[in-house]
Design a protein around this motif. Structure first.
Motif, PDB file in Angstrom:
ATOM      1  N   LEU A  94       8.111  23.465 -36.871  1.00 35.20           N
ATOM      2  CA  LEU A  94       8.862  22.524 -37.715  1.00 35.20           C
ATOM      3  C   LEU A  94      10.142  22.210 -36.970  1.00 35.20           C
ATOM      4  O   LEU A  94      10.985  23.091 -36.791  1.00 35.20           O
ATOM      5  CB  LEU A  94       9.236  23.176 -39.039  1.00 35.20           C
ATOM      6  N   LEU A  95      10.268  20.976 -36.540  1.00 36.01           N
ATOM      7  CA  LEU A  95      11.441  20.607 -35.750  1.00 36.01           C
ATOM      8  C   LEU A  95      12.315  19.662 -36.549  1.00 36.01           C
ATOM      9  O   LEU A  95      11.802  18.844 -37.316  1.00 36.01           O
ATOM     10  CB  LEU A  95      11.008  19.901 -34.470  1.00 36.01           C
ATOM     11  N   GLY A  96      13.585  19.761 -36.303  1.00 33.22           N
ATOM     12  CA  GLY A  96      14.479  18.829 -36.987  1.00 33.22           C
ATOM     13  C   GLY A  96      15.906  19.238 -36.778  1.00 33.22           C
ATOM     14  O   GLY A  96      16.191  20.410 -36.540  1.00 33.22           O
ATOM     15  N   PRO A  97      16.813  18.280 -36.883  1.00 31.45           N
ATOM     16  CA  PRO A  97      18.233  18.626 -36.747  1.00 31.45           C
ATOM     17  C   PRO A  97      18.692  19.465 -37.951  1.00 31.45           C
ATOM     18  O   PRO A  97      17.950  19.598 -38.923  1.00 31.45           O
ATOM     19  CB  PRO A  97      18.931  17.271 -36.724  1.00 31.45           C
ATOM     20  N   ASN A  98      19.898  19.991 -37.880  1.00 31.67           N
ATOM     21  CA  ASN A  98      20.431  20.767 -39.004  1.00 31.67           C
ATOM     22  C   ASN A  98      20.423  19.915 -40.268  1.00 31.67           C
ATOM     23  O   ASN A  98      20.773  18.736 -40.232  1.00 31.67           O
ATOM     24  CB  ASN A  98      21.873  21.198 -38.716  1.00 31.67           C
ATOM     25  N   GLY A  99      19.995  20.514 -41.365  1.00 34.49           N
ATOM     26  CA  GLY A  99      20.003  19.808 -42.643  1.00 34.49           C
ATOM     27  C   GLY A  99      18.816  18.884 -42.833  1.00 34.49           C
ATOM     28  O   GLY A  99      18.775  18.110 -43.787  1.00 34.49           O
ATOM     29  N   ALA A 100      17.828  18.962 -41.945  1.00 34.05           N
ATOM     30  CA  ALA A 100      16.678  18.063 -42.043  1.00 34.05           C
ATOM     31  C   ALA A 100      15.770  18.430 -43.212  1.00 34.05           C
ATOM     32  O   ALA A 100      15.086  17.576 -43.778  1.00 34.05           O
ATOM     33  CB  ALA A 100      15.893  18.091 -40.741  1.00 34.05           C
ATOM     34  N   GLY A 101      15.733  19.712 -43.564  1.00 35.73           N
ATOM     35  CA  GLY A 101      14.852  20.152 -44.657  1.00 35.73           C
ATOM     36  C   GLY A 101      13.915  21.282 -44.239  1.00 35.73           C
ATOM     37  O   GLY A 101      13.112  21.745 -45.047  1.00 35.73           O
ATOM     38  N   LYS A 102      14.036  21.754 -43.004  1.00 32.03           N
ATOM     39  CA  LYS A 102      13.136  22.818 -42.507  1.00 32.03           C
ATOM     40  C   LYS A 102      13.271  24.098 -43.337  1.00 32.03           C
ATOM     41  O   LYS A 102      12.285  24.667 -43.784  1.00 32.03           O
ATOM     42  CB  LYS A 102      13.455  23.187 -41.034  1.00 32.03           C
ATOM     43  N   THR A 103      14.513  24.541 -43.514  1.00 33.87           N
ATOM     44  CA  THR A 103      14.728  25.809 -44.216  1.00 33.87           C
ATOM     45  C   THR A 103      14.332  25.681 -45.687  1.00 33.87           C
ATOM     46  O   THR A 103      13.774  26.612 -46.269  1.00 33.87           O
ATOM     47  CB  THR A 103      16.200  26.243 -44.064  1.00 33.87           C
ATOM     48  N   THR A 104      14.579  24.515 -46.272  1.00 27.50           N
ATOM     49  CA  THR A 104      14.168  24.311 -47.676  1.00 27.50           C
ATOM     50  C   THR A 104      12.656  24.468 -47.790  1.00 27.50           C
ATOM     51  O   THR A 104      12.158  25.118 -48.716  1.00 27.50           O
ATOM     52  CB  THR A 104      14.596  22.904 -48.156  1.00 27.50           C
ATOM     53  N   LEU A 105      11.926  23.896 -46.826  1.00 26.75           N
ATOM     54  CA  LEU A 105      10.468  24.013 -46.854  1.00 26.75           C
ATOM     55  C   LEU A 105      10.048  25.485 -46.749  1.00 26.75           C
ATOM     56  O   LEU A 105       9.201  25.961 -47.512  1.00 26.75           O
ATOM     57  CB  LEU A 105       9.859  23.187 -45.711  1.00 26.75           C
ATOM     58  N   LEU A 106      10.666  26.216 -45.813  1.00 19.57           N
ATOM     59  CA  LEU A 106      10.319  27.638 -45.661  1.00 19.57           C
ATOM     60  C   LEU A 106      10.650  28.417 -46.939  1.00 19.57           C
ATOM     61  O   LEU A 106       9.911  29.317 -47.326  1.00 19.57           O
ATOM     62  CB  LEU A 106      11.079  28.256 -44.482  1.00 19.57           C
ATOM     63  N   LYS A 107      11.756  28.061 -47.580  1.00 21.40           N
ATOM     64  CA  LYS A 107      12.141  28.785 -48.800  1.00 21.40           C
ATOM     65  C   LYS A 107      11.191  28.482 -49.961  1.00 21.40           C
ATOM     66  O   LYS A 107      10.926  29.346 -50.786  1.00 21.40           O
ATOM     67  CB  LYS A 107      13.589  28.451 -49.179  1.00 21.40           C
ATOM     68  N   ILE A 108      10.705  27.257 -50.010  1.00 20.76           N
ATOM     69  CA  ILE A 108       9.714  26.941 -51.056  1.00 20.76           C
ATOM     70  C   ILE A 108       8.438  27.739 -50.784  1.00 20.76           C
ATOM     71  O   ILE A 108       7.849  28.334 -51.692  1.00 20.76           O
ATOM     72  CB  ILE A 108       9.424  25.420 -51.090  1.00 20.76           C
ATOM     73  N   LEU A 109       8.026  27.776 -49.514  1.00 20.24           N
ATOM     74  CA  LEU A 109       6.806  28.506 -49.160  1.00 20.24           C
ATOM     75  C   LEU A 109       6.971  30.018 -49.362  1.00 20.24           C
ATOM     76  O   LEU A 109       5.990  30.734 -49.518  1.00 20.24           O
ATOM     77  CB  LEU A 109       6.409  28.213 -47.711  1.00 20.24           C
ATOM     78  N   SER A 110       8.214  30.500 -49.361  1.00 17.66           N
ATOM     79  CA  SER A 110       8.473  31.934 -49.587  1.00 17.66           C
ATOM     80  C   SER A 110       8.790  32.231 -51.048  1.00 17.66           C
ATOM     81  O   SER A 110       9.186  33.343 -51.375  1.00 17.66           O
ATOM     82  CB  SER A 110       9.674  32.391 -48.755  1.00 17.66           C
ATOM     83  N   CYS A 111       8.679  31.233 -51.907  1.00 17.33           N
ATOM     84  CA  CYS A 111       8.919  31.370 -53.355  1.00 17.33           C
ATOM     85  C   CYS A 111      10.382  31.653 -53.687  1.00 17.33           C
ATOM     86  O   CYS A 111      10.689  32.211 -54.754  1.00 17.33           O
ATOM     87  CB  CYS A 111       8.055  32.475 -53.961  1.00 17.33           C
ATOM     88  N   LEU A 112      11.298  31.293 -52.818  1.00 17.45           N
ATOM     89  CA  LEU A 112      12.717  31.480 -53.128  1.00 17.45           C
ATOM     90  C   LEU A 112      13.272  30.275 -53.881  1.00 17.45           C
ATOM     91  O   LEU A 112      14.272  30.380 -54.578  1.00 17.45           O
ATOM     92  CB  LEU A 112      13.532  31.688 -51.845  1.00 17.45           C
ATOM     93  N   ILE A 113      12.619  29.139 -53.676  1.00 11.00           N
ATOM     94  CA  ILE A 113      13.061  27.901 -54.331  1.00 11.00           C
ATOM     95  C   ILE A 113      11.842  27.271 -55.007  1.00 11.00           C
ATOM     96  O   ILE A 113      10.736  27.348 -54.482  1.00 11.00           O
ATOM     97  CB  ILE A 113      13.641  26.912 -53.285  1.00 11.00           C
ATOM     98  N   ILE A 114      12.073  26.663 -56.169  1.00 18.29           N
ATOM     99  CA  ILE A 114      10.982  25.960 -56.860  1.00 18.29           C
ATOM    100  C   ILE A 114      11.075  24.474 -56.515  1.00 18.29           C
ATOM    101  O   ILE A 114      12.154  23.882 -56.626  1.00 18.29           O
ATOM    102  CB  ILE A 114      11.103  26.152 -58.387  1.00 18.29           C
TER     103      ILE A 114
END
Lengths: 339, 278
Positions: free
Chosen positions: A52-72
């Motif tokens: 998953l590539l992208g500049p800072n704030g692109a949404g990569k970490t949000t995606l990982l957090k959703i996949l880890s059930c930290l965010i709905i």
């Protein structure tokens, strides 16, 4: 074979926090929302390393957090190892190991072994099995010598290896890695990449979802990539597929000598330009030409024949591959253009 | 409780113990300061006891030092129950370990409960030490504390109900920290009110009449009164049913309410993506 990770039309927006003053002065104004992910769809096959590539704030970490059930998520569906992140939280978490680059995610006054034993209990490992597994991982990640020293005495490389060891405690089929080499020196980063590709991926067949903005790392490790920018996936596929998008035409560098002078020209199959500003000069008495040509070889044949007909000798002809950096820059630039 | 849950809870206790003893001098100083504070209350009580004899005789057990000792013990417990959940949750957020725990297949509620367990165990040890040191101090004076073991069961029941009640409020405070990133105000408010109006250091009857009804709203009032009656005069469960009944009502309301608010806050924090933010 079902996908290891499957994401359909995933969207996430956050309410922008307002200042107290703003809330008092404009109490009836609806809070602004910030879109972190918008209509993301992707699928990662078992045993694949997906970047998953992208500049800072692109949404990569949000995606990982959703996949880890930290965010709905606000919309859409995400399946990890076949389990829904909303309905099967515990099964998802059992299927995944999360490697973070945050050194603070350990207890600094506890030893490496004590840290691993603690997290092993959170992964439901019985004490005897946990002790064996911790020792195995400490050996494998070359941490045994300092296993009983306080975590705060570890080097950055050791701390990162501890993060990998923790993610492997329950031997999950899927690993999420968020910037795993961010704080490592080149040698430590190389060791970690070798561990990821040779051991975790090839030998153990683990699926790896790697979020990074280190493009050379993605190029080295990933079989497929997705470039995320401003909450959306802008490009996705194998590196060759993404490159073919970036360069609709093939590019060649042709060095020629002899002949009766060269001028830029265009034809149906592309265009040829004389390269005056090359950083490294061409071979002695040679001229460097840059050609942008239709795919398939016919246009290249046409150009080479034409050069030979004009009395030139072809010194070399090299196909030019766009670097991931160029593709990334082009994608970001395209994403920044007003709609 | 299932075996894995107990194992997890013990892992948290062991982790916190290792962490606590790694600050060796702080650990020793902590125990030292406890002896000092008991000493302060002892000499303060001896001074008042001798000079205000009539008033002292009206206290439960007739001994000011014992009165304060058995006020501080439940109060310390209440303090932990009120603040430990929010405090530990905040600490894990700030140190950065919370996210690493929440990606494990362990429920967030377990992470919060188990993180506070060590504080409860440590406070139990402190309270026992407090009482032992206090009784030891008093033993060498003309006014020894005589404990009535017949009231032990009643004291434990009252203690347990007070802890349940305070845990309910403590979980609410943790929910506030989780969602609003601030929960200390609630804890500070209840703690201060308890210390002032709850009969911890002096009888609630000594307060001006106008504020006395406030003490009736605080679970600590019934706890300190009940524990003193049980351990200093030997009253049993039947004698202390009025206090037990009130604490039961508090627990029955506050504990489920705390859990409910916690569940809402957890879902809201996950929805807003602020679970590990501080």
């Amino acid at each position: 074979m079902p996908a290891a990770i499957s994401v359909e039309d995933l969207a996430k927006s956050f309410i922008k926090r307002r200042s107290l003053r703003d809330m008092v002065t404009h109490p009836l104004v609806k809070a602004e929302r910030v879109t972190a992910l918008d209509g993301v769809t992707l699928s990662v096959a078992p045993g694949e390393i997906f970047g998953l590539l992208g500049p800072n704030g692109a949404g990569k970490t949000t995606l990982l957090k959703i996949l880890s059930c930290l965010i709905i998520q606000s919309r859409g569906r995400a399946l990890v190892n076949g389990y829904d992140t909303l309905a099967d939280e515990m099964r998802v978490k059992t299927s995944v190991g999360f490697v973070t680059s945050d050194e603070r995610s350990f207890y600094w006054r506890l030893s490496g072994r004590e840290n691993l034993r603690f997290f092993a209990s959170l992964y439901n490992l019985p004490p005897a099995r946990a002790a064996r597994r911790c020792q195995d991982l400490l050996d494998r990640l070359e941490l045994t010598d300092k296993a009983d020293h306080a975590f705060m005495t570890y080097s950055s490389g050791m701390k990162q290896r501890m993060a990998v060891a923790r993610a492997l405690l329950h031997d999950p089929p899927i690993l999420f890695m968020d910037e795993p080499t961010r704080s490592l020196d080149p040698l430590a980063a190389k060791h970690l990449r070798t561990l990821v590709t040779d051991s975790l991926n090839r030998k153990e067949g683990k699926t790896i979802l790697l979020a990074t903005h280190n493009l050379s790392e993605a190029e080295e490790l990933c079989s497929r990539i997705a470039i995320i920018h401003k909450a959306r996936i802008r490009r996705m596929g194998t590196l060759a597929e993404v490159r073919s998008w970036a360069l609709a035409r093939e590019r060649y560098v042709i060095e020629v000598s002899g002949g009766d002078g060269f001028a830029p020209y265009r034809f149906d199959g592309g265009r040829v330009e004389v390269d005056d500003g090359a950083a490294e000069g061409p071979a002695p008495h040679a001229v460097r030409l840059r050609a942008e040509l239709d795919r398939g070889g016919a246009a290249l044949t046409h150009v080479l024949r034409d050069l030979v007909a004009r009395g030139a000798t072809i010194v070399s002809c090299t196909r030019y591959e766009a670097s991931l950096q160029e593709i990334f820059d082009m994608t970001v630039e395209e994403g920044n253009k007003p709609a | 409780m299932r075996i894995p849950a107990i194992r997890k809870a013990l892992a948290f206790v062991w982790r916190d113990f290792l962490n606590e003893v790694s600050y060796k001098s702080a650990f020793v100083l902590h125990v030292g300061s406890l002896i000092f504070s008991v000493g302060i209350w002892f000499f303060f009580s001896a001074f008042l006891q001798d000079n205000l004899k009539e008033k002292m005789d009206s206290l439960t057990g007739g001994n000011l030092f014992a009165f304060i000792l058995f006020g501080i013990a439940p109060f310390s417990y209440q303090q932990v129950a009120l603040s430990a959940f929010a405090h530990r949750f905040r600490e894990e957020q700030v140190t950065g370990t919370l996210e690493a725990m929440l990606v494990c297949p362990t429920r967030t509620s377990m992470v919060i409960f188990a993180s506070a367990l060590f504080d409860f165990l440590f406070t139990s040890l402190r309270v026992v030490l407090y009482i032992l040191v206090g009784v030891g101090f008093a033993h060498f004076t003309t006014r020894p504390i005589s404990l009535h073991m017949a009231g032990l069961a009643a004291a434990l029941v009252i203690f347990f109900l007070m802890v349940l009640t305070s845990v309910g409020v403590g979980i609410m405070a943790a929910a506030f920290v989780m969602y609003f990133k601030k929960g200390e105000v609630l804890v500070t408010l209840i703690s201060s009110a308890s210390a002032l109006f709850g009969g911890v250091f002096f009888p609630a009857g000594a307060l001006p009449r106008i504020v006395q009804p406030l003490s009736a709203l605080l679970p600590i009032t019934y706890t300190t009164d009940g524990v003193r009656r049980a351990l200093l005069t030997g009253e049993g469960i039947v004698d202390l049913l009025p206090q037990i009944r009130v604490l039961l009502i508090f627990a029955a309301v506050l504990l489920p309410l705390g859990l409910y608010i916690f569940r809402i806050a957890l879902r809201a924090a996950r929805r807003d993506g602020t679970l590990v933010q501080y």
